[in-house]
Scaffold this motif. Structure first.
Motif, PDB file in Angstrom:
ATOM      1  N   VAL A 229     105.078   1.288  35.255  1.00  0.00           N
ATOM      2  CA  VAL A 229     106.005   2.632  35.307  1.00  0.00           C
ATOM      3  C   VAL A 229     106.697   2.999  36.725  1.00  0.00           C
ATOM      4  CG1 VAL A 229     105.692   5.078  34.802  1.00  0.00           C
ATOM      5  CG2 VAL A 229     104.603   3.506  33.472  1.00  0.00           C
ATOM      6  N   GLU A 230     105.474   2.847  37.789  1.00  0.00           N
ATOM      7  CA  GLU A 230     106.342   3.235  39.029  1.00  0.00           C
ATOM      8  C   GLU A 230     107.497   2.330  39.554  1.00  0.00           C
ATOM      9  OE1 GLU A 230     103.175   2.616  38.216  1.00  0.00           O
ATOM     10  OE2 GLU A 230     101.579   4.212  39.059  1.00  0.00           O
ATOM     11  N   ASN A 237     107.790   7.338  46.070  1.00  0.00           N
ATOM     12  CA  ASN A 237     106.777   8.373  46.042  1.00  0.00           C
ATOM     13  C   ASN A 237     107.248   9.122  47.232  1.00  0.00           C
ATOM     14  OD1 ASN A 237     104.414   9.573  47.563  1.00  0.00           O
ATOM     15  ND2 ASN A 237     103.322   8.473  45.788  1.00  0.00           N
ATOM     16  N   PHE A 238     106.871  10.477  47.187  1.00  0.00           N
ATOM     17  CA  PHE A 238     107.274  11.505  48.197  1.00  0.00           C
ATOM     18  C   PHE A 238     107.044  11.148  49.596  1.00  0.00           C
ATOM     19  CE2 PHE A 238     106.856  15.538  50.348  1.00  0.00           C
ATOM     20  CZ  PHE A 238     108.194  16.116  50.305  1.00  0.00           C
ATOM     21  N   ASN A 239     105.791  10.777  50.054  1.00  0.00           N
ATOM     22  CA  ASN A 239     105.675  10.393  51.306  1.00  0.00           C
ATOM     23  C   ASN A 239     104.716   9.164  51.864  1.00  0.00           C
ATOM     24  OD1 ASN A 239     103.220  11.368  50.471  1.00  0.00           O
ATOM     25  ND2 ASN A 239     103.259  13.266  51.631  1.00  0.00           N
ATOM     26  N   ASN A 240     104.618   8.384  50.817  1.00  0.00           N
ATOM     27  CA  ASN A 240     103.878   7.014  50.783  1.00  0.00           C
ATOM     28  C   ASN A 240     104.391   5.884  50.533  1.00  0.00           C
ATOM     29  OD1 ASN A 240     101.366   5.962  51.951  1.00  0.00           O
ATOM     30  ND2 ASN A 240     100.581   6.096  49.857  1.00  0.00           N
ATOM     31  N   PRO A 241     104.547   4.928  50.786  1.00  0.00           N
ATOM     32  CA  PRO A 241     104.000   4.254  52.200  1.00  0.00           C
ATOM     33  C   PRO A 241     104.999   4.694  53.341  1.00  0.00           C
ATOM     34  CG  PRO A 241     104.856   2.520  51.022  1.00  0.00           C
ATOM     35  CD  PRO A 241     104.942   3.532  50.161  1.00  0.00           C
ATOM     36  N   PHE A 246     110.109   8.618  49.949  1.00  0.00           N
ATOM     37  CA  PHE A 246     111.259   9.617  49.723  1.00  0.00           C
ATOM     38  C   PHE A 246     111.971  10.454  50.649  1.00  0.00           C
ATOM     39  CE2 PHE A 246     112.682  13.693  48.231  1.00  0.00           C
ATOM     40  CZ  PHE A 246     114.189  13.345  48.016  1.00  0.00           C
ATOM     41  N   VAL A 247     110.770  11.074  51.269  1.00  0.00           N
ATOM     42  CA  VAL A 247     111.467  12.336  52.033  1.00  0.00           C
ATOM     43  C   VAL A 247     111.931  11.863  53.438  1.00  0.00           C
ATOM     44  CG1 VAL A 247     108.876  12.690  53.192  1.00  0.00           C
ATOM     45  CG2 VAL A 247     110.424  14.577  53.036  1.00  0.00           C
ATOM     46  N   GLY A 248     111.175  10.566  53.951  1.00  0.00           N
ATOM     47  CA  GLY A 248     111.690  10.197  55.046  1.00  0.00           C
ATOM     48  C   GLY A 248     113.265   9.451  54.905  1.00  0.00           C
ATOM     49  N   ILE A 249     113.512   8.701  53.967  1.00  0.00           N
ATOM     50  CA  ILE A 249     114.605   8.293  53.460  1.00  0.00           C
ATOM     51  C   ILE A 249     115.717   9.309  53.158  1.00  0.00           C
ATOM     52  CG2 ILE A 249     116.075   6.660  51.897  1.00  0.00           C
ATOM     53  CD1 ILE A 249     113.174   5.082  51.892  1.00  0.00           C
ATOM     54  N   PHE A 250     115.117  10.577  52.508  1.00  0.00           N
ATOM     55  CA  PHE A 250     115.976  11.659  52.283  1.00  0.00           C
ATOM     56  C   PHE A 250     116.946  12.066  53.528  1.00  0.00           C
ATOM     57  CE2 PHE A 250     116.732  16.485  52.353  1.00  0.00           C
ATOM     58  CZ  PHE A 250     117.711  16.238  51.402  1.00  0.00           C
TER      59      PHE A 250
ATOM     60  N   PHE B   4     102.514  13.512  40.283  1.00  0.00           N
ATOM     61  CA  PHE B   4     103.694  14.459  40.722  1.00  0.00           C
ATOM     62  C   PHE B   4     104.468  13.923  41.910  1.00  0.00           C
ATOM     63  CE2 PHE B   4     105.092  18.390  42.389  1.00  0.00           C
ATOM     64  CZ  PHE B   4     105.886  18.880  41.485  1.00  0.00           C
ATOM     65  N   PHE B   5     103.815  13.589  42.851  1.00  0.00           N
ATOM     66  CA  PHE B   5     104.513  12.996  44.156  1.00  0.00           C
ATOM     67  C   PHE B   5     105.354  12.024  44.007  1.00  0.00           C
ATOM     68  CE2 PHE B   5     101.652  15.741  46.168  1.00  0.00           C
ATOM     69  CZ  PHE B   5     101.943  15.839  47.572  1.00  0.00           C
ATOM     70  N   ASN B   6     105.067  11.226  42.748  1.00  0.00           N
ATOM     71  CA  ASN B   6     106.011  10.047  42.391  1.00  0.00           C
ATOM     72  C   ASN B   6     107.083  10.404  41.448  1.00  0.00           C
ATOM     73  OD1 ASN B   6     103.640   8.640  43.139  1.00  0.00           O
ATOM     74  ND2 ASN B   6     104.779   6.736  42.531  1.00  0.00           N
ATOM     75  N   THR B   7     107.006  11.431  40.758  1.00  0.00           N
ATOM     76  CA  THR B   7     107.908  11.804  39.681  1.00  0.00           C
ATOM     77  C   THR B   7     108.837  13.020  40.026  1.00  0.00           C
ATOM     78  OG1 THR B   7     106.375  12.912  38.561  1.00  0.00           O
ATOM     79  CG2 THR B   7     106.376  10.526  37.827  1.00  0.00           C
ATOM     80  N   TRP B   8     108.393  14.105  39.801  1.00  0.00           N
ATOM     81  CA  TRP B   8     109.328  15.352  39.886  1.00  0.00           C
ATOM     82  C   TRP B   8     109.283  15.926  41.412  1.00  0.00           C
ATOM     83  CZ3 TRP B   8     112.568  15.350  36.359  1.00  0.00           C
ATOM     84  CH2 TRP B   8     112.426  14.749  35.177  1.00  0.00           C
ATOM     85  N   LEU B   9     108.377  15.891  42.170  1.00  0.00           N
ATOM     86  CA  LEU B   9     108.316  16.277  43.370  1.00  0.00           C
ATOM     87  C   LEU B   9     109.659  15.789  44.104  1.00  0.00           C
ATOM     88  CD1 LEU B   9     107.254  18.223  45.461  1.00  0.00           C
ATOM     89  CD2 LEU B   9     105.986  16.431  46.367  1.00  0.00           C
TER      90      LEU B   9
END
Lengths: 699, 70
Positions: A229-230, A237-241, A246-250, B4-9
């Protein structure tokens, strides 16, 4: 990590060589359309949006390459596509801010804009930063090309009894020579047309690979069910690894990268400048982001996704520990037949070459406009040659510059090859080199009050703070990290973009809002007898502080304090030395005065009445009059007046404006359906006897 | 099930922070008269720009839902 060599058969190599020869011949054919440096660099501002859109695909896909996105797709899944789907946020700023400005101000390069908007010193620093950015981009292109070719080649070869290792650097040097030869004899028109061809082929090759891959696995359902699924989520992922979050690349790609790509990538900017009008440029940019980028995301990443699925189902065929940067070649070879693999590899490498040659061409344009011409002007060389001969000399200077830039690009690979993947190298490069220019262009275009002192402080002071951030990431970048862990070897590869953008913006805004105080201080110093000596001393102090920061000669706290002193001193020095007239330097040069820019472009009041496009036959008129003459009725249909600007092109739409010319309406006549043009129009427009022309009013 | 960190955040952050830039741009080009709503062509571009923002938002939302539930 599992490394592959000798992938491919003799058939594949034959297909690759034939493909390259055909593309080079195609480029050489269109190279003959270069009649001046204007054509060499900008393609003569004449093309239709669809032609530019497809030529951008090859540039975009090539630079955001198959290799690095397949690697990320293999390691992290569908989220490898996110950088292709985050470019929309700055579209209003681009379509109705920057694009009309670059077209209407007739600037030939971004540094030229800095001179007009601020000062020659701002142009100098902008040139330096821009060349660094472009050379870095070329280096990334070469590194990717080298990594694409490496799995196809043996580890070493024997010649005259001696065994030689085939190194990444060796491959890159050979590729650079081929690329250099091609671009040197091509020019922008050749690049646009080879990119157009390659845009189509690339999309086809990438989608073909996806279909073949799905077929190999057993269909889309099997493929979908195999992936965890991942792996199927479109955003990381928002901030890992730390190596992919995500956030860094954003911040690195979605913000710094998007603005950098649209606003300061000369390769792309020159494409938009090659469109026949601002509206066509808007269409090209919009269609590219809305349609071509999402398709390109699939095209460049799918080999990684297929590779992941195969590594789960058949780990003996594609080991899960395959070197990520090799996964594209491994999968392409696995799922396709001999010959087809050669075709896919040829399409990939040729597209990468397209990106590199576009960038080399653009950097050569910067050299001619921002180094060659200003130096000639500075030394006040007497021009004893005609304009035509001068143009010829500049063309050969541009070609020599292309060779020098290619060499610098190859050398820059030495920095980037230290990163584990091309993706991370590119991320670091974008985070580091784009923020000062991005902030300077952005504030310069959208904020009338942004001053030369502020732009220079951004370039020098902002860069000093960025360098400090590079030396002390735990202290300076960590407050911006959004919870991302710091990788000690490559600290904050992506999120450093946020810190860099913040410090550059902060410096720019702070210096702008304190302009009044800087003027008061400078006015006070001017009342002293030795005021000029005071400012020369100030400049010496600025240089000493900057050098100390660059070479990390000072303790952290002291360096940080001195960097603030540096910023203040630069603002005072620039306020003292640079003559700046807010009205003159912003009129027609910021988004607040686009109407004025349009008027300056035309040289007369604008006629905005909407008219029709008409089809006419053409006749040659004698004399030196540079206008074109339509009948009164035809001019009525086009809602045109004498003195308005007109665009005339061969009526065959599939030519995309290749045979076209811009001119001005002259005195009308009474022969409906006929346009009188002069011999120069015929030559520049490449018009053919007996072929109809279409004409429309520009403004 | 991914967190949530993987999906909607990331989704909320992308269209929230990205949206701040986008809508600032839209307001700014109106304010500085870069876009002239009296012109037919400009009205068309105004709609296209809004469409693009929601188009990408929709694509990402569909892909997240597909990954989680399909």
């Amino acid at each position: 990590m599992e490394k592959f060599h000798n992938i491919g058969t003799t058939t594949d190599w034959i297909v690759m060589v034939v493909y390259f020869l055909l593309v080079m011949l195609f480029g050489a054919y269109f190279g003959r359309y270069n009649r001046s440096t204007q054509d060499f660099f900008f393609g003569g501002r004449r093309f239709s949006w669809w032609l530019i859109t497809f030529s951008i695909v090859a540039t975009g896909v090539g630079s955001h390459s198959f290799i690095k996105y397949s690697a990320m797709g293999f390691q992290h899944g569908f989220s490898s596509s996110m950088t292709y789907m985050n470019d929309w946020f700055f579209i209003p700023f681009f379509l109705f801010g920057w694009l009309p400005i670059i077209v209407y101000t007739k600037i030939r390069s971004i540094p030229e804009y800095f001179e007009k908007r601020f000062s020659p010193s701002a142009r100098f620093l902008a040139t330096l930063l821009l060349v660094l950015y472009m050379v870095g981009y070329i280096g990334i292109g070469f590194l990717t090309l080298g990594k694409a070719a490496q799995p196809l080649l043996p580890e070493h070869f024997t010649l005259f009894g001696q065994t030689f290792d085939i190194t990444l650097m060796g491959i890159i040097i050979v590729i650079a020579i081929i690329t250099g030869i091609y671009i040197t004899f091509g020019g922008q028109t050749a690049v646009i047309f080879t990119d157009l061809l390659q845009g189509f082929i690339l999309l086809f090759a990438g989608l073909l690979l996806f279909v073949l891959g799905l077929d190999y696995i057993g269909g889309f359902k099997v493929f979908w069910d195999l992936l965890p699924v991942e792996w199927k989520l479109p955003l990381a992922n928002f901030n890992n690894p730390p190596s992919f979050n995500f956030v860094g690349i954003f911040w690195q790609d979605g913000i710094a990268g998007s603005v950098g790509f649209l606003f300061m990538n000369m390769g792309l900017v020159m494409r938009f400048m090659a469109t026949k009008s601002v509206n066509e440029g808007r269409k090209a940019a919009t269609f590219n982001i809305l349609a071509m980028l999402p398709i390109s995301a699939i095209v460049v990443s799918n080999a990684g996704w297929i590779g992941k699925a195969v590594s789960i189902a058949q780990p003996d065929v594609v080991p899960p520990n395959t070197v990520p940067d090799q996964i594209f070649v491994v999968v392409a070879n696995l799922v396709s037949h001999p010959g087809v693999f050669g075709f896919i590899m040829a399409a990939l490498t040729a597209a990468l070459m397209s990106t590199v040659d576009t960038l080399i061409n653009a950097t050569a344009a910067i050299y001619i406009n921002d180094v060659h011409r200003p130096i000639k002007k500075y030394i006040k060389k007497k021009i004893t040659v005609t304009e035509k001969e001068n143009d010829k000399k500049e063309l050969s200077a541009a070609r020599i510059a292309s060779i020098a830039i290619t060499t610098l690009g190859v050398l820059s690979v030495l920095i980037f090859e230290k990163f584990p993947t091309v993706y991370e190298a590119h991320g670091f490069f974008h985070s580091t080199l784009t923020p000062p220019l991005v902030v300077a262009i952005f504030l310069g275009v959208f904020w009338k009050k942004f001053t030369p002192a502020a732009v220079m402080s951004t370039f020098v002071g902002g860069v000093a703070l960025m360098i400090l951030g590079n030396y002390y990431p735990a202290a300076l970048i960590s407050p911006f990290d959004h919870g991302t862990l710091m990788d000690v070897k490559h600290p904050y590869t992506y999120i450093r973009a946020l810190y860099n953008l913040f410090v550059c913006s902060f410096v720019g805004v702070f210096i702008t809002v304190t302009t009044v105080y800087q003027k008061k201080i400078v006015d006070f110093i001017k009342t002293r007898e030795y005021h000029n000596k005071i400012f020369y001393l100030l400049n010496t102090i600025i240089t000493v502080i900057f050098v100390s920061i660059v070479f990390d000669l000072l303790p952290f706290t002291f360096a940080l304090l001195l960097s603030i002193v540096l910023i203040l001193f630069i603002s005072l020095s620039i306020t003292y030395f640079v003559k700046y007239d807010e009205y003159k330097n912003t009129e027609g040069l910021t988004a607040w005065s686009i109407a004025k820019a349009k008027e300056l472009f035309k040289g007369k009041p604008i006629n905005d009445r909407e008219g029709k496009k008409i089809i006419v036959r053409w006749k040659i008129k004698e004399g030196d009059d540079n206008t074109v003459n339509f009948s009164e009725n035809d001019m009525k249909q086009m809602a045109a007046e004498t003195g308005d600007l007109v665009y005339i092109s061969d009526a065959r739409k599939y030519l995309g404006g290749l045979k076209s010319v811009h001119s001005e309406y002259g005195t009308p006549h009474n022969e409906d359906g006929i346009v009188y043009i002069n011999k120069e129009h015929k030559l520049t427009g490449l018009f053919i006897e007996g072929k109809l022309l279409s004409a429309e009013k520009e403004m | 099930m991914p967190s949530f960190f993987n999906t909607w955040l990331p989704f909320i952050y992308l269209y929230g922070v990205g949206g701040i830039f986008f809508f600032t741009g839209m307001i700014l080009i109106r304010k500085l008269k870069g876009i002239d709503m009296r012109k037919k062509k400009h009205r068309f571009w105004w709609k296209v720009m809004f469409f693009g923002y929601f188009y990408f938002m929709l694509i990402h939302a569909i892909l997240i839902i597909a990954a989680l539930y399909w």
